[in-house]
Scaffold this motif. Structure first.
Motif, PDB file in Angstrom:
ATOM      1  N   PHE A 276      28.934 -34.495  25.541  1.00  0.00           N
ATOM      2  CA  PHE A 276      29.709 -35.557  26.172  1.00  0.00           C
ATOM      3  C   PHE A 276      30.743 -35.175  24.496  1.00  0.00           C
ATOM      4  CE2 PHE A 276      27.134 -39.362  25.842  1.00  0.00           C
ATOM      5  CZ  PHE A 276      28.123 -40.167  25.017  1.00  0.00           C
ATOM      6  N   PRO A 277      31.869 -34.810  24.759  1.00  0.00           N
ATOM      7  CA  PRO A 277      32.444 -34.642  23.616  1.00  0.00           C
ATOM      8  C   PRO A 277      32.675 -35.851  23.078  1.00  0.00           C
ATOM      9  CG  PRO A 277      33.904 -34.511  25.861  1.00  0.00           C
ATOM     10  CD  PRO A 277      32.814 -34.653  25.827  1.00  0.00           C
ATOM     11  N   GLU A 278      33.348 -37.241  23.121  1.00  0.00           N
ATOM     12  CA  GLU A 278      33.405 -38.172  22.329  1.00  0.00           C
ATOM     13  C   GLU A 278      32.201 -38.575  21.407  1.00  0.00           C
ATOM     14  OE1 GLU A 278      36.120 -38.236  26.729  1.00  0.00           O
ATOM     15  OE2 GLU A 278      33.250 -38.266  25.714  1.00  0.00           O
ATOM     16  N   ASN A 279      32.428 -39.649  20.647  1.00  0.00           N
ATOM     17  CA  ASN A 279      31.685 -40.004  19.755  1.00  0.00           C
ATOM     18  C   ASN A 279      30.308 -41.791  21.101  1.00  0.00           C
ATOM     19  OD1 ASN A 279      31.834 -38.205  17.910  1.00  0.00           O
ATOM     20  ND2 ASN A 279      33.269 -39.720  17.389  1.00  0.00           N
ATOM     21  N   GLN A 280      30.485 -41.818  21.906  1.00  0.00           N
ATOM     22  CA  GLN A 280      30.098 -43.161  22.776  1.00  0.00           C
ATOM     23  C   GLN A 280      30.244 -42.506  24.315  1.00  0.00           C
ATOM     24  OE1 GLN A 280      33.244 -46.375  20.874  1.00  0.00           O
ATOM     25  NE2 GLN A 280      33.034 -46.570  23.358  1.00  0.00           N
ATOM     26  N   LEU A 281      29.630 -43.654  24.665  1.00  0.00           N
ATOM     27  CA  LEU A 281      29.488 -43.532  26.550  1.00  0.00           C
ATOM     28  C   LEU A 281      30.685 -44.179  26.642  1.00  0.00           C
ATOM     29  CD1 LEU A 281      25.830 -44.408  27.828  1.00  0.00           C
ATOM     30  CD2 LEU A 281      26.840 -42.225  27.685  1.00  0.00           C
ATOM     31  N   ARG A 284      37.003 -45.571  27.440  1.00  0.00           N
ATOM     32  CA  ARG A 284      37.986 -45.957  27.574  1.00  0.00           C
ATOM     33  C   ARG A 284      38.240 -47.276  28.340  1.00  0.00           C
ATOM     34  NH1 ARG A 284      39.671 -43.329  34.102  1.00  0.00           N
ATOM     35  NH2 ARG A 284      37.146 -44.013  35.315  1.00  0.00           N
ATOM     36  N   LEU A 285      36.548 -48.033  28.216  1.00  0.00           N
ATOM     37  CA  LEU A 285      36.626 -49.288  28.199  1.00  0.00           C
ATOM     38  C   LEU A 285      35.625 -49.869  27.666  1.00  0.00           C
ATOM     39  CD1 LEU A 285      37.152 -51.558  29.608  1.00  0.00           C
ATOM     40  CD2 LEU A 285      34.905 -50.832  31.552  1.00  0.00           C
ATOM     41  N   PHE A 286      34.657 -49.180  26.533  1.00  0.00           N
ATOM     42  CA  PHE A 286      33.384 -50.278  26.064  1.00  0.00           C
ATOM     43  C   PHE A 286      34.166 -49.566  24.490  1.00  0.00           C
ATOM     44  CE2 PHE A 286      28.957 -48.779  29.196  1.00  0.00           C
ATOM     45  CZ  PHE A 286      29.716 -49.799  30.088  1.00  0.00           C
ATOM     46  N   THR A 287      33.831 -51.420  24.086  1.00  0.00           N
ATOM     47  CA  THR A 287      33.611 -50.792  22.164  1.00  0.00           C
ATOM     48  C   THR A 287      32.106 -50.241  22.014  1.00  0.00           C
ATOM     49  OG1 THR A 287      32.002 -52.791  21.615  1.00  0.00           O
ATOM     50  CG2 THR A 287      34.279 -53.428  22.644  1.00  0.00           C
ATOM     51  N   PRO A 288      32.528 -49.900  20.620  1.00  0.00           N
ATOM     52  CA  PRO A 288      31.044 -48.884  20.282  1.00  0.00           C
ATOM     53  C   PRO A 288      30.227 -49.073  20.079  1.00  0.00           C
ATOM     54  CG  PRO A 288      33.697 -48.604  18.688  1.00  0.00           C
ATOM     55  CD  PRO A 288      33.576 -49.274  19.796  1.00  0.00           C
ATOM     56  N   SER A 289      30.636 -51.332  19.855  1.00  0.00           N
ATOM     57  CA  SER A 289      28.731 -51.730  19.972  1.00  0.00           C
ATOM     58  C   SER A 289      28.641 -51.747  21.129  1.00  0.00           C
ATOM     59  CB  SER A 289      29.574 -53.313  19.202  1.00  0.00           C
ATOM     60  OG  SER A 289      28.075 -53.975  19.294  1.00  0.00           O
ATOM     61  N   LEU A 290      29.048 -51.914  22.608  1.00  0.00           N
ATOM     62  CA  LEU A 290      28.523 -52.082  23.868  1.00  0.00           C
ATOM     63  C   LEU A 290      28.216 -51.084  23.617  1.00  0.00           C
ATOM     64  CD1 LEU A 290      28.415 -54.149  26.406  1.00  0.00           C
ATOM     65  CD2 LEU A 290      30.511 -53.404  27.192  1.00  0.00           C
ATOM     66  N   ALA A 291      29.293 -49.571  23.940  1.00  0.00           N
ATOM     67  CA  ALA A 291      28.115 -49.018  24.415  1.00  0.00           C
ATOM     68  C   ALA A 291      27.156 -48.424  23.638  1.00  0.00           C
ATOM     69  CB  ALA A 291      29.449 -47.200  24.058  1.00  0.00           C
TER      70      ALA A 291
END
Length: 527
Positions: A276-281, A284-291
């Protein structure tokens, strides 16, 4: 004989309706009367005629019925059509779409005694409405791990209701038209045209067409054999057929579809990669830490991640099937099958004429799900509606909204309910729930993910994230909560209690954090 526009009713059943209409005309002509009694009479006429004879429903401020009057005459001749011209017997209410919203709308019509001989559902699918979330969850389990199958998840079992099989619709007198999507609409004549050429009549129309999967273009391999998209049972069956033969699966997209399909691929013991192109899962909902927590869990199951990656094209092998994914940097990832989960688009065609929202997409409706065309409504994923508690227009692609919007719309249409839809955003996911899984994942989110965040817990298995905006609790997500804890979440998000962020940050466990939030809620409830 279908109801047409008559100069004067000869049928005894129409005498009351005719007298109501004459009363309405007298009120309209009298300058001494304000509009309220006229509207009241018009509402009586609309309810009586529309519910029994399929006329467009009337709403305050609308000229939906009077605009059909030629001058001041009451001689209605605008669309008297022979019964044989229409392919549907049930014409008073027509639902276009066969997903969750259609199933829950049908149940609500039945509850109001307005389905038998009155309701028709037109679907592009071969199946009665079902709980669509199952397609990326239990439906994809390996055959030896008790996968979900129809008729097991027809609506409305997802909310604890009755299982509405095809036989249920027959018993309730609901006309079902399968595998025949609507391709045209004439709002003046109140007719629909299907791909097979059927001409359908409607009195009130509910558009519940949902979304279609966003697809890769053909020129980059988007339709190669072995490339899958998932929106319906046929898609899921095709995907399962590939899972049975594959060794290496590549999933494109790090959102709901990507995470749920990857979890299923793990159960099949396949070499699984997510690109995927984003830096995290689930950005649109998860914070970086949660992802990061979820990513680490997936890695424990052997899933590989390629984040921040772009895709140039999908490559075919010598047999014509997809064989690899070529990335923007020139590298390739081998694949026996590819699943594309890059979002969805509202299925607005052919209903653009009723008015679209160009910002969030979909068909624009008000708080009762009425479109700009009287007598036409839109619900579920395709509807752009006022999100009352956050004072903005939104379009929500989620089963909970599909269910609730359908029920609210039908109740408004059939009863005196006039309060506007007041939806609290809710999302959830359940994965790794197959037999033999060492750990099941189930999270729920309520509210709005806006503001500063406080994360509590070690993901062992619980973890919670709270969003706090201007000192108030705005949203909360909880992983692996119990029934009582999950029940608390919507109360917190709905009431938005003031909360001590510093105190919340010092909580030593998820349980303690929820107790702090619950105490803040009780202060609001006592006020």
């Amino acid at each position: 004989m279908p109801f047409g526009y008559l100069l004067e009713p000869k049928s005894p059943q129409l005498l009351i309706n005719y007298s109501v209409f004459k009363r309405f005309l007298s009120l309209q002509k009298s300058p001494s009367n304000n509009m309220y009694p006229a509207r009241k009479a018009m509402a009586s006429l609309s309810n009586s005629l529309q519910l029994k004879h399929g006329l467009t429903s009337w709403c305050p401020g609308s000229s939906s019925l009077t605009r059909r009057l030629p001058s001041s005459s009451i001689r209605f001749r605008s669309f008297v059509v022979a019964a044989s011209s229409f392919s549907n017997d049930n014409r008073e209410f027509v639902i276009v779409g066969g997903g969750n919203a259609a199933g829950y709308a049908a149940r609500t019509f039945v509850e109001h005694g307005m389905a038998d001989g009155k309701l028709c559902i037109v679907s592009k699918e071969a199946y009665a409405p079902y709980e669509r979330p199952a397609l990326t969850k239990g439906y994809l389990f390996p055959l030896d791990k008790k996968p979900a199958r129809l008729p097991g998840f027809h609506t409305c079992v997802g909310s604890g209701g009755e299982r509405q099989t095809p036989e249920w619709y027959k018993e309730k007198g609901i006309e079902m038209i399968y595998e025949d999507p609507v391709t045209g609409i004439d709002t003046e004549k109140q007719t629909l045209t299907t791909i097979s050429g059927k001409l359908l009549k409607y009195g009130s129309l509910i558009i519940a067409t949902g979304c279609t999967a966003s697809r890769f273009p053909d020129k980059i391999g988007g339709n190669l054999p072995g490339v899958h998209y998932i929106r319906d049972v046929a898609d899921a069956n095709s995907l399962i057929s590939s899972l049975e033969k594959a060794q290496k699966v590549v999933i494109v997209g790090g959102g709901y579809i990507g995470m749920e399909v990857a979890a299923a691929a793990v159960a099949w013991k396949l070499d699984t990669s997510i690109i995927f192109p984003e830096n995290q899962l689930l950005q649109r909902l998860f914070t970086p830490s949660l992802a990061q927590r979820y990513e680490e869990l997936y890695k424990e199951y052997g899933v590989k991640f390629l984040k921040g990656a772009s895709i140039k094209n999908l490559e075919a092998g010598s047999d014509g099937r997809v064989a690899a994914v070529k990335l923007g940097d020139g590298s390739t990832v081998e694949a026996d099958m590819v699943v594309i989960g890059i979002g969805a688009k509202p299925a607005v065609s052919p209903f653009e004429v009723v008015g679209l929202n160009n910002t969030v997409g979909g068909i624009q409706v008000d708080g009762l799900f009425r479109t700009s065309v009287p007598g036409i409504f839109a619900v579920g994923d395709v509807a752009a509606f006022p999100l009352k508690m956050y004072d903005r227009v939104a379009r929500v692609e989620h089963v909970d909204h599909a269910r609730r919007s359908a029920q609210h719309c039908v109740k408004s249409l059939l009863s005196a309910q006039t309060h506007t839809y007041d939806y609290l955003p809710y999302f959830y996911s359940r994965v790794f729930e197959y037999e033999g899984s060492p750990r099941k994942v189930w999270w729920q989110f309520f509210g709005d993910n806006v503001g500063e965040t406080v994360e509590i817990g070690n993901f062992d298995p619980k973890i919670a994230t709270f969003w706090i905006d201007s000192g108030k609790l705005n949203g909360v997500i909880l992983e692996s909560g119990n029934a009582e804890e999950f029940k608390l979440l919507p109360e917190l998000a709905r009431n938005q209690p003031s909360i001590d962020k510093a105190k919340l940050e010092k909580a030593s466990s998820v349980e303690e954090a929820l107790e702090i939030a619950k105490a803040s809620l009780q202060v609001v409830q006592k006020a």
